[in-house]
Design an enzyme around this catalytic site. Structure first.
Site, mmCIF file in Angstrom:
data_model
loop_
_atom_site.group_PDB
_atom_site.id
_atom_site.type_symbol
_atom_site.label_atom_id
_atom_site.label_comp_id
_atom_site.label_asym_id
_atom_site.label_seq_id
_atom_site.Cartn_x
_atom_site.Cartn_y
_atom_site.Cartn_z
ATOM 1 N N ASP A 94 0.860 -1.182 0.000
ATOM 2 C CA ASP A 94 0.000 0.000 0.000
ATOM 3 C C ASP A 94 0.896 1.232 0.000
ATOM 4 O O ASP A 94 2.120 1.115 0.013
ATOM 5 C CB ASP A 94 -0.956 -0.043 1.197
ATOM 6 C CG ASP A 94 -0.221 0.048 2.524
ATOM 7 O OD1 ASP A 94 1.028 0.164 2.524
ATOM 8 O OD2 ASP A 94 -0.880 0.000 3.570
ATOM 9 N N SER A 95 0.310 2.400 -0.006
ATOM 10 C CA SER A 95 1.124 3.611 -0.179
ATOM 11 C C SER A 95 1.510 4.261 1.136
ATOM 12 O O SER A 95 2.313 5.188 1.159
ATOM 13 C CB SER A 95 0.334 4.629 -0.979
ATOM 14 O OG SER A 95 -0.769 5.072 -0.206
ATOM 15 N N GLY A 96 0.930 3.799 2.220
ATOM 16 C CA GLY A 96 1.159 4.467 3.500
ATOM 17 C C GLY A 96 0.078 5.479 3.809
ATOM 18 O O GLY A 96 -0.062 5.924 4.944
ATOM 19 N N GLY A 97 -0.686 5.848 2.796
ATOM 20 C CA GLY A 97 -1.722 6.865 2.984
ATOM 21 C C GLY A 97 -2.720 6.475 4.056
ATOM 22 O O GLY A 97 -3.025 7.267 4.953
ATOM 23 N N PHE A 98 -3.199 5.250 4.012
ATOM 24 C CA PHE A 98 -4.231 4.829 4.955
ATOM 25 C C PHE A 98 -3.727 4.924 6.394
ATOM 26 O O PHE A 98 -4.444 5.397 7.281
ATOM 27 C CB PHE A 98 -4.697 3.400 4.640
ATOM 28 C CG PHE A 98 -5.806 2.937 5.523
ATOM 29 C CD1 PHE A 98 -7.103 3.386 5.312
ATOM 30 C CD2 PHE A 98 -5.575 2.081 6.589
ATOM 31 C CE1 PHE A 98 -8.141 2.979 6.143
ATOM 32 C CE2 PHE A 98 -6.605 1.666 7.424
ATOM 33 C CZ PHE A 98 -7.888 2.125 7.191
ATOM 34 N N ASP A 148 -2.741 8.322 -1.744
ATOM 35 C CA ASP A 148 -4.035 8.994 -1.849
ATOM 36 C C ASP A 148 -4.440 9.568 -0.503
ATOM 37 O O ASP A 148 -3.840 9.246 0.521
ATOM 38 C CB ASP A 148 -5.116 8.007 -2.322
ATOM 39 C CG ASP A 148 -5.301 6.843 -1.356
ATOM 40 O OD1 ASP A 148 -4.334 6.498 -0.634
ATOM 41 O OD2 ASP A 148 -6.400 6.276 -1.297
ATOM 42 N N GLN A 191 -11.357 7.178 -5.313
ATOM 43 C CA GLN A 191 -12.014 7.625 -4.084
ATOM 44 C C GLN A 191 -13.332 8.295 -4.457
ATOM 45 O O GLN A 191 -13.761 8.226 -5.596
ATOM 46 C CB GLN A 191 -11.089 8.591 -3.329
ATOM 47 C CG GLN A 191 -9.838 7.931 -2.739
ATOM 48 C CD GLN A 191 -10.121 7.105 -1.481
ATOM 49 O OE1 GLN A 191 -11.262 7.024 -1.003
ATOM 50 N NE2 GLN A 191 -9.083 6.463 -0.945
ATOM 51 N N ASP A 268 -8.108 -7.530 0.205
ATOM 52 C CA ASP A 268 -7.174 -7.746 1.311
ATOM 53 C C ASP A 268 -7.844 -7.275 2.588
ATOM 54 O O ASP A 268 -8.715 -6.408 2.543
ATOM 55 C CB ASP A 268 -5.892 -6.913 1.134
ATOM 56 C CG ASP A 268 -6.106 -5.492 1.626
ATOM 57 O OD1 ASP A 268 -6.761 -4.720 0.905
ATOM 58 O OD2 ASP A 268 -5.668 -5.161 2.753
ATOM 59 N N CYS A 306 -13.767 -28.450 6.948
ATOM 60 C CA CYS A 306 -12.507 -27.866 6.470
ATOM 61 C C CYS A 306 -11.444 -28.957 6.386
ATOM 62 O O CYS A 306 -11.337 -29.789 7.292
ATOM 63 C CB CYS A 306 -12.050 -26.769 7.428
ATOM 64 S SG CYS A 306 -10.474 -26.018 6.973
ATOM 65 N N CYS A 308 -8.127 -28.308 6.139
ATOM 66 C CA CYS A 308 -6.792 -27.766 6.438
ATOM 67 C C CYS A 308 -6.108 -28.644 7.489
ATOM 68 O O CYS A 308 -6.761 -29.410 8.189
ATOM 69 C CB CYS A 308 -6.872 -26.310 6.891
ATOM 70 S SG CYS A 308 -7.183 -26.035 8.651
ATOM 71 N N CYS A 311 -7.529 -28.419 11.088
ATOM 72 C CA CYS A 311 -8.788 -29.130 11.341
ATOM 73 C C CYS A 311 -8.608 -30.647 11.292
ATOM 74 O O CYS A 311 -9.369 -31.382 11.906
ATOM 75 C CB CYS A 311 -9.850 -28.660 10.347
ATOM 76 S SG CYS A 311 -10.339 -26.951 10.673
ATOM 77 N N HIS A 337 -5.920 -21.622 10.014
ATOM 78 C CA HIS A 337 -7.262 -22.044 9.599
ATOM 79 C C HIS A 337 -8.025 -20.896 8.932
ATOM 80 O O HIS A 337 -8.656 -21.082 7.883
ATOM 81 C CB HIS A 337 -8.077 -22.595 10.770
ATOM 82 C CG HIS A 337 -9.532 -22.681 10.442
ATOM 83 N ND1 HIS A 337 -10.071 -23.722 9.712
ATOM 84 C CD2 HIS A 337 -10.545 -21.793 10.634
ATOM 85 C CE1 HIS A 337 -11.350 -23.479 9.501
ATOM 86 N NE2 HIS A 337 -11.668 -22.316 10.050
HETATM 87 ZN ZN LIG Z 1 -9.431 -25.650 8.996
#
Ligand SMILES: [Zn+2]
Length: 379
Positions: A94-98, A148, A191, A268, A306, A308, A311, A337
């Site tokens: 990201d740009s750092g703006g947030f 931004d 924006q 994200d 699940c 994974c 699990c 998970h």
């Molecule tokens: Zn899982």
């Protein structure tokens, strides 16, 4: 020649969602996709090997945080962020703006950039479009974000309008300052809050710069869900269909599906990793707070649907015990998970698009997750 390209594979006949693939200098990834967040050059508690194992192909890292610690010079000396953190897949920064707008108080927004204080030390700092590009060029991410202004929600029309105009001017300066156009792609951030004409103005300004991809910013900042969906309804059609579309800061399962249905390719959010460290899991039957007392003697998995490795091998009772005792391994298990769950969800979304049934999939998923109940929690 841009280093980031988008290949549209198929559009869902039922919803208009896009199945595609984004190509970067560090490999390709299928879209729609979710990007785990590695704020300080690590997805908290996960190793790069584990991220690969769960089929994460792109992660996000934060310019602001890496600028403060360890500083971009150290990352550059290490050979860039990929080498520094031993991650060979794609990286978006990201740009750092947030962070400037969300973490620091005492900020002063000027045309040249933003003066503010370091949220850790109180030291005075300055971030500008040029500086944000310089840091991201040093980090060497595959996708860089334009610097931004992130206006608060809600913001008045007049404030938002001048903010959008400034963000457009800053995007031009970012493009001008970007030094490594052959190996790093710069995305613009649309924006405009909930104002349709301002989103349109922002999109037109940025699309005219012919950047390799575009993001929608300023959502998931506290607005109701129907506002977000309405903004997406009129904003995604303004974005080029031959470039990736990224919805910033969104990571609840329902929003991922709703966003994909409106033509978003990339998402994200810190949500899955942050709630994991509080002992909260996303499961096919809705959210599960594994630290609750009722799981003390529950020897079943977090999510019986699940597959994974968490699990398959660990029980709710064991994970609850670890988290209650603040054991790092407990946070690792819930984090693994939750990320696996969202990456798997995006895989299911892609399959549903391929089969022209994303609308049906949404109905089934929402029903099982408990999102159709009147008192449904938003994730
Ligand atoms: Zn899982």
């Amino acid at each position: 020649m841009t280093p980031i390209t988008y290949e549209l594979i198929k559009t869902c006949k039922q919803t208009g969602a896009r199945l595609g693939r984004v190509h970067t200098p560090h490999g390709s990834f299928d879209t729609p996709t979710f990007m785990p967040v590695g704020t300080l050059a690590t997805v908290k508690t996960m190793s790069p090997e584990e991220l690969q194992e769960m089929n994460a192909n792109i992660i996000l890292s934060n310019t602001y945080h890496l600028w403060l610690r360890p500083g971009e010079d150290i990352v550059r000396e290490a050979g860039g962020l990929h080498k520094f953190m031993n991650w060979d897949g794609a990286i978006l920064t990201d740009s750092g703006g947030f962070q400037v707008f969300s973490l620091s108080d005492m900020r002063e927004i000027k045309e040249e950039g933003v003066h503010f204080r370091n949220h850790l030390s109180g030291e005075k700092l300055f971030l500008s479009p040029e500086r944000a590009m310089e840091i991201q060029n040093a980090l060497g991410s595959d996708i860089m974000m334009a610097f931004d202004e992130c206006p608060p929600y809600p913001a008045t029309y007049d404030y938002m309008k001048s903010s959008v105009e400034r963000t457009s001017r800053w995007a031009e300066r970012c493009l001008e300052a970007h030094q490594r156009k052959d190996v790093q792609g710069l995305f613009g951030i649309i924006q405009g809050g909930e104002y349709e004409d301002l989103r349109k103005m922002s999109a037109q300004d940025l699309v005219s710069l012919d950047l390799p991809g575009y993001a929608i910013g300023g959502l998931s900042v506290g607005e109701p869900k129907d506002v977000m969906n309405r903004v997406l309804d009129f904003t995604t059609p303004l974005m080029p269909s031959n470039k990736p579309r990224y919805l910033m800061g969104v990571g609840s399962p329902d929003s991922l599906i709703d966003g994909a249905m409106r033509g978003i390719d990339m998402f994200d959010c810190v949500l899955p990793t942050r709630i994991a460290r509080n002992g909260t899991c996303m499961t096919s039957n809705g959210r599960l707070v594994v630290r609750n007392a009722k799981y003390a003697r529950d020897f079943g998995p977090i999510d019986e649907n699940c597959d994974c490795h968490v699990c398959k091998n660990y029980s709710r009772a064991y994970i609850r015990h670890l988290i209650k005792c603040n054991e790092t391994f407990g946070f690792r298990l819930t984090t693994y998970h939750n990320l696996y769950f969202l990456l798997k969800l995006m895989e299911q979304v892609r399959t549903a698009i391929a089969e022209d049934r994303l609308g049906d999939f949404k109905e089934e998923f929402f029903e099982q997750y408990g999102l159709n109940k009147p008192d449904a929690k938003n994730f």
